[in-house]
Write an enzyme that holds these catalytic residues in place. Sequence first.
Site, mmCIF file in Angstrom:
data_model
loop_
_atom_site.group_PDB
_atom_site.id
_atom_site.type_symbol
_atom_site.label_atom_id
_atom_site.label_comp_id
_atom_site.label_asym_id
_atom_site.label_seq_id
_atom_site.Cartn_x
_atom_site.Cartn_y
_atom_site.Cartn_z
ATOM 1 C CG PHE A 167 -2.389 0.194 1.166
ATOM 2 C CD1 PHE A 167 -2.971 -0.950 -0.129
ATOM 3 C CD2 PHE A 167 -3.046 0.962 1.683
ATOM 4 C CE1 PHE A 167 -4.159 -0.835 -0.298
ATOM 5 C CE2 PHE A 167 -4.554 1.068 1.353
ATOM 6 C CZ PHE A 167 -4.884 0.194 0.510
ATOM 7 C CD GLN A 187 -5.736 10.236 3.676
ATOM 8 O OE1 GLN A 187 -6.458 9.031 4.175
ATOM 9 N NE2 GLN A 187 -4.343 9.979 3.739
ATOM 10 C CG HIS A 189 -8.307 7.474 -1.432
ATOM 11 N ND1 HIS A 189 -8.140 7.177 -2.569
ATOM 12 C CD2 HIS A 189 -8.053 6.577 -0.656
ATOM 13 C CE1 HIS A 189 -7.531 5.985 -2.695
ATOM 14 N NE2 HIS A 189 -7.705 5.594 -1.481
ATOM 15 C CG LEU A 242 -11.956 4.523 -2.031
ATOM 16 C CD1 LEU A 242 -11.129 6.008 -1.636
ATOM 17 C CD2 LEU A 242 -11.444 3.564 -0.844
ATOM 18 C CD GLU A 288 -3.074 3.859 -0.906
ATOM 19 O OE1 GLU A 288 -3.686 4.725 -0.336
ATOM 20 O OE2 GLU A 288 -1.913 3.611 -0.698
ATOM 21 N NE ARG A 329 -4.890 6.328 1.074
ATOM 22 C CZ ARG A 329 -5.725 5.808 1.979
ATOM 23 N NH1 ARG A 329 -6.097 6.173 2.972
ATOM 24 N NH2 ARG A 329 -5.713 4.196 1.655
ATOM 25 C CG HIS A 343 -10.395 8.389 1.997
ATOM 26 N ND1 HIS A 343 -11.273 7.554 1.938
ATOM 27 C CD2 HIS A 343 -9.154 7.599 2.518
ATOM 28 C CE1 HIS A 343 -10.863 6.290 1.926
ATOM 29 N NE2 HIS A 343 -9.843 6.253 2.465
ATOM 30 N NE ARG A 393 -6.868 7.156 6.974
ATOM 31 C CZ ARG A 393 -7.407 6.053 6.386
ATOM 32 N NH1 ARG A 393 -6.943 4.811 6.688
ATOM 33 N NH2 ARG A 393 -8.055 6.168 5.112
HETATM 34 C C1 LIG Z 1 -14.340 4.120 1.272
HETATM 35 C C2 LIG Z 1 -13.327 4.118 2.450
HETATM 36 C C3 LIG Z 1 -12.377 3.099 2.173
HETATM 37 C C4 LIG Z 1 -11.537 2.991 3.526
HETATM 38 N N1 LIG Z 1 -10.464 2.104 3.451
HETATM 39 C C5 LIG Z 1 -9.649 2.036 4.499
HETATM 40 C C6 LIG Z 1 -8.820 0.882 4.440
HETATM 41 O O1 LIG Z 1 -8.598 -0.022 3.403
HETATM 42 N N2 LIG Z 1 -7.797 0.624 5.527
HETATM 43 C C7 LIG Z 1 -8.057 1.625 6.493
HETATM 44 O O2 LIG Z 1 -7.261 1.677 7.471
HETATM 45 N N3 LIG Z 1 -9.015 2.519 6.778
HETATM 46 C C8 LIG Z 1 -9.774 2.850 5.511
HETATM 47 N N4 LIG Z 1 -10.876 3.569 5.630
HETATM 48 C C9 LIG Z 1 -11.015 4.597 6.822
HETATM 49 C C10 LIG Z 1 -11.844 3.833 7.771
HETATM 50 O O3 LIG Z 1 -12.595 2.973 7.383
HETATM 51 C C11 LIG Z 1 -12.434 4.833 8.945
HETATM 52 O O4 LIG Z 1 -11.441 5.811 9.374
HETATM 53 C C12 LIG Z 1 -12.894 4.025 10.161
HETATM 54 O O5 LIG Z 1 -13.662 2.927 9.737
HETATM 55 C C13 LIG Z 1 -13.491 4.809 11.016
HETATM 56 O O6 LIG Z 1 -13.985 3.934 12.279
HETATM 57 P P1 LIG Z 1 -14.540 4.434 13.378
HETATM 58 O O7 LIG Z 1 -15.050 3.395 14.149
HETATM 59 O O8 LIG Z 1 -13.550 5.568 13.900
HETATM 60 O O9 LIG Z 1 -16.001 5.078 13.318
HETATM 61 P P2 LIG Z 1 -17.064 4.805 12.030
HETATM 62 O O10 LIG Z 1 -17.133 3.412 11.319
HETATM 63 O O11 LIG Z 1 -17.235 5.883 11.188
HETATM 64 O O12 LIG Z 1 -18.173 4.672 12.821
HETATM 65 C C14 LIG Z 1 -18.993 5.850 13.589
HETATM 66 C C15 LIG Z 1 -20.023 5.264 14.452
HETATM 67 O O13 LIG Z 1 -20.463 6.347 15.381
HETATM 68 C C16 LIG Z 1 -21.918 6.429 15.081
HETATM 69 N N5 LIG Z 1 -22.250 7.699 15.195
HETATM 70 C C17 LIG Z 1 -21.954 8.743 14.681
HETATM 71 N N6 LIG Z 1 -22.400 9.802 15.231
HETATM 72 C C18 LIG Z 1 -23.385 9.552 16.282
HETATM 73 C C19 LIG Z 1 -24.312 10.094 17.100
HETATM 74 N N7 LIG Z 1 -24.649 11.524 16.937
HETATM 75 N N8 LIG Z 1 -25.007 9.371 17.813
HETATM 76 C C20 LIG Z 1 -24.763 8.096 17.820
HETATM 77 N N9 LIG Z 1 -23.984 7.414 17.282
HETATM 78 C C21 LIG Z 1 -23.187 8.234 16.423
HETATM 79 C C22 LIG Z 1 -22.180 6.005 13.758
HETATM 80 O O14 LIG Z 1 -23.448 5.527 13.587
HETATM 81 C C23 LIG Z 1 -21.346 4.674 13.669
HETATM 82 O O15 LIG Z 1 -21.803 3.561 14.428
HETATM 83 C C24 LIG Z 1 -11.670 3.822 4.425
HETATM 84 C C25 LIG Z 1 -12.661 4.799 4.530
HETATM 85 C C26 LIG Z 1 -13.533 4.681 3.403
HETATM 86 C C27 LIG Z 1 -14.422 5.759 3.170
#
Ligand SMILES: Cc1cc2nc3c(=O)[nH]c(=O)nc-3n(C[C@H](O)[C@H](O)[C@H](O)COP(=O)(O)OP(=O)(O)OC[C@H]3O[C@@H](n4cnc5c(N)ncnc54)[C@H](O)[C@@H]3O)c2cc1C
Lengths: 254, 256, 588
Positions: free
Chosen positions: C125, C239, C241, C255, C258, C289, C354, C389
């Site tokens: 990556f 960031q 992407h 997306l 990558e 990135r 992203h 990142r």
């Molecule tokens: C298309 C895409 C591809 C990606 N690919 C990669 C990858 O290959 N490798 C990598 O390491 N990272 C990748 N990322 C980044 C990574 O997916 C995210 O940064 C990560 O999933 C964030 O996880 P989290 O647990 O912090 O939050 P999230 O998964 O965003 O979860 C947030 C949670 O909070 C809840 N929430 C939000 N606001 C409230 C509220 N007001 N009240 C109650 N609940 C709330 C939501 O419902 C959700 O359950 C990618 C991101 C995207 C968009």
Amino acid sequence: MAQSMKAPTQQPKQAAKGMPYWVEPLFTIVALGGFVVYAIWETLWHNTGTYHNYVSPFFSPDVAGWFGFHVLTALYVVWVPFLFRFSCYYYRKEYFRGFFFHPAGCAVAEPGSRKLKAYKGERRFPFNLNNLHRYAWYLAVIVLIFLWKDTVQGFIFKNGFGVGLGSILLLINAVLLTAYTFSCHAFRNMIGGRKDCFSCVNGKPSTGYKWWKRVSGWNQFHGNWAWASLFSVWAVDLYIRLLSLGILHDPRIF
Amino acid sequence: MSEDIVLSIYRGDKSGGEEVRYTVPLTPGMVVLDAVHYVQAHEAQDLAVRWNCKAAHCGSCGAEINGRPKLLCKTRLDDYQGQVVHIQPMQTFPIIKDLVSDVSWNYETAKKIPAFQLSQSAPLQMQQFDVDRVQEFHHCIECFLCQDTCHVLRDHDAKDQYFGPRFMVKIAEFEMHPRETGDRVPLLAKQAGLDMCNVTKCCTEVCPQHIRITDNAIIPLKERVADQYWDPLRALFRRKKTTTPTAPDSAPTIRG
Amino acid sequence: MSTQFATLESHTFDVLVIGSGGAGLRAAVQAAVPGVSVGIIGKSLLGKAHTVMAEGGVAASFGNVDRWDGWETHFYDTMRSGHFINDYRIAEIFAHEAPERVLELEEWGAVFDRTPEGKIMQRPFGAHSFRRLAHIGDRTGMELLRTLQYKAISQDIEIFQEVTVTKLLKDAAGRMAGALAYYRSTGEFVLFRTKAIVLATGGWGKIYKVTSNSWESTGDGGALAYRAGAEMMDMEMVQFHPTGMVWPPGVRGLLVTEGVRGEGGFLYNSEGERFMLRYDPERKELSSRDVVARSIYKEVQAGRGTPHGGAWLDITHKGPEFIKRKLPGMYEQYLTLADVDITKEKFEVAPTCHYTMGGVRAEAETCATNIPGLFAAGEVACGLHGANRLGGNSLADLLVYGKRAGEGALAYSQSIAEVPTIDPQEIEAEMERVMAPFSITHGENPFLIHEELQDIMSNHAGIMRSGPDLEEGLAKIQALTERSANMGITGSRVYNPGWHAVFDVQSMLALAALIFRGALARKESRGAHWRTDYPDELPEMGQWNFVQSVDAGIKEVPVPQMPEELARLFERGMAPGVWKSQQEGKEN
Ligand SMILES: Cc1cc2nc3c(=O)[nH]c(=O)nc-3n(C[C@H](O)[C@H](O)[C@H](O)COP(=O)(O)OP(=O)(O)OC[C@H]3O[C@@H](n4cnc5c(N)ncnc54)[C@H](O)[C@@H]3O)c2cc1C
Ligand code: SF4
Ligand code: SF4
Ligand code: FES
Ligand code: FES
């Protein structure tokens, strides 16, 4: 870093766009129903399916000949393919859709009358016996062996080896039936499917795995084999029947 | 140059409702969800629709488009040119509002499946060809379209007797895992109600992830049930039983 | 007291996790030890959180395919790509613990792709020195989330789906005491009382118009914490992407993993030049990135863009078999949504918003914030990624710090005898605020305000920034914030997206202002933050993080300095593992 892995799973074909849902069950009713009617006529109204060296699949093997009872000879055998196909996973789908409307089409409401009696799926007799499909398979394999014997015989004419249109039809039929039989889900399970780990013995793919893989490949087209072999049995039997009625004449190719 | 397309969207809740027509300008490559969003932003702010990713990853946006269970975000409007597009919520589950249905039954059912268990610790030694089979099941996005379509749940409402195809896939995922030790066949034979399925394959037809649910999960599982419960010959040669895991009795609540 | 208050549903927990994405679920799983009550809340259904979208993989230095890899190299790559404004301690713990956390997933049922030896497969990556990303085809996030989801439901955790938190509540002493929320399905309020809160609400990528994020990424958690007095750091770091879809318009921003470049895809401009050779001859397409995104941007600016303003990405030379096996999701995505068969044709890509590196400032060991009882993990937290990142580091972050936040919150909750009390008046005031949009007729349309916000952000705080532009953007945001006070809605409380959008927009507006302020303060170009009026990375700026809070406004705080033994890792100017591999090469 590339390594050998399965080819991506084949995507199932979407139902042809715009084809109304009832086309499929209607086809099943006509084709399967037609076959059953034909089979009844063939087994109950005829006592032999042999024309020179050709033996119709309905009358193979010649169990009647072994025991010497020559009444409704086909009945001695046809129950095997009948049970085999009745308990076949693919035909189950077809008859549940086509004859029971459980359901007639996907996301199509079942007719109200279907809901009067509690639906029990394959929980009750006789459908629970479908669980014994593998035994029908064992029997079907035995019948298949005789079918091949008859197929070979179809190439041996009075004056030695030869090829007639009938021989070719018999061969095609045998091939299709073999494909149908060995693409069976029960066979797929016994050949390796029931194992969870194929490499746990020595880290290498076991023989079981290779077979399972191959059978899985054939199995994707199990439905196609099912129909093709049904029609080939039908065609071969009809052909031989017409020969013995003198309506057709068997062209010799070789 | 822009063409219009007419959507007929179900508006209503528990107490009933009806389809309402909206006209939306068509843009290239538009999916049904885009059109629904357009309606939301310009005509009906309170039009309820469930979605998250708009990329066919999350499985939130299942609904019925012209009677077919589909993902709103993966269904292109060009497929319906010249037609009125009828959009309804999934029929198998109780409606909350408009296109949103109450799928909580699925989450309750999920809890009845005993958790994954191993008798060894990671890292696991597994070959790719060993895991190919279960990886197919891992493609599931829990859109519940298969549950919606399955006539056992849809027409016969036998939710107390059958877990539905999604959870057959889940059980297959655990059951066929090369190193997982739990034996879930008894669960399948009894509580999960595998024998309610009559292998009519509608689940496979609608699965947006192209999981061959019936051929690769349900039928092999039925064969395993036959192995353990029906086959007299195998009963003679039964190998030693593996453990039969159970889900916790006081399963925690899922609300909302 | 109002009847609304008298009938208020309420729950009490020892630990409350807000957010059921990867970080939140991991925290809940950790905190749910016998005798401790744990609740977890998500804005959408269980297992649908933004984390499902992650595709490429999770970074952990197993060294399964490149044996020289190790935590030092992972640490090195992370710090270097973050342009050294990351918190070294956070990155150190992270690099150490990531492999263990990933293996844990395997024990809970995740099935990663395998190497020929039967170990977990790792793919290359951008800007990772070695092949490091454990993956499952191109749906790693889904696997991670699903595994944690099923782990969580087998534990004693109370799960709340489709519940939105609108306010964090403190007691008189300023400790975290609970949260007020509403059920999306019914619109009814629900009060949570708790000793400790883990905030894991993800990022705010939905602030931008062209984004890869799911609707949930509206930054609620950041805004909730900020309003409650938490410190927000590095807010300017957003960031982009390099590869998002460009055409058709409906999928713009979606997306393109990558992984496409990781598996060997090349980037070309409209003249057929493989331009990354020019911008980064060493790492080429697999540069970090920020570099790749900027390169594409510059190519388009220079008039060498594709018909819809992007670059060409081409992986056809790998053959259909390989592509369909390694990138099945991408193949399908392009085929169904854009009518492009990526096994046969090149396709258009352009940068898309992203990830938000900035967020709630949290401490390395326990994820504690400056508010007692509030812990933050995942994308909402800040410190690991610095100015940029690395792909795959986020999923690993969720696991490592999800666990640590769970532990931290658990320990803290056990140190408190009773659940802190909340002033009922505060609750009532909040309920009134939440209900207000119903009484505004002919108000502003929240969906349209959101669109305007996205336009402002994309035009004024996108990949390329400058002082005057940022000033103007900030002024526009302030004006929009004023207008947004008048957002009105129609319909009932039952599943009303218009109403829900009001709070999303409020959160985003709050954070948008912070982004502008941070971006104005950072008078240099560093990582993802590129200012045309300060085009160079300035060493004196690299000593500071910008921290903002309601009480203290914006202030500079020094970037923590690495201890001697870690600093030494950077002396050779090359990653420790790379050096080792070269030494070995010489010996042979
Ligand atoms: C298309 C895409 C591809 C990606 N690919 C990669 C990858 O290959 N490798 C990598 O390491 N990272 C990748 N990322 C980044 C990574 O997916 C995210 O940064 C990560 O999933 C964030 O996880 P989290 O647990 O912090 O939050 P999230 O998964 O965003 O979860 C947030 C949670 O909070 C809840 N929430 C939000 N606001 C409230 C509220 N007001 N009240 C109650 N609940 C709330 C939501 O419902 C959700 O359950 C990618 C991101 C995207 C968009
Ligand atoms: S095959 Fe079985 S599970 Fe699938 S839809 Fe038909 S009855 Fe339901
Ligand atoms: S198996 Fe397919 S249809 Fe069923 S929930 Fe999973 S993805 Fe959806
Ligand atoms: S499944 Fe059709 S023959 Fe066995
Ligand atoms: S919105 Fe995620 S699957 Fe459609």
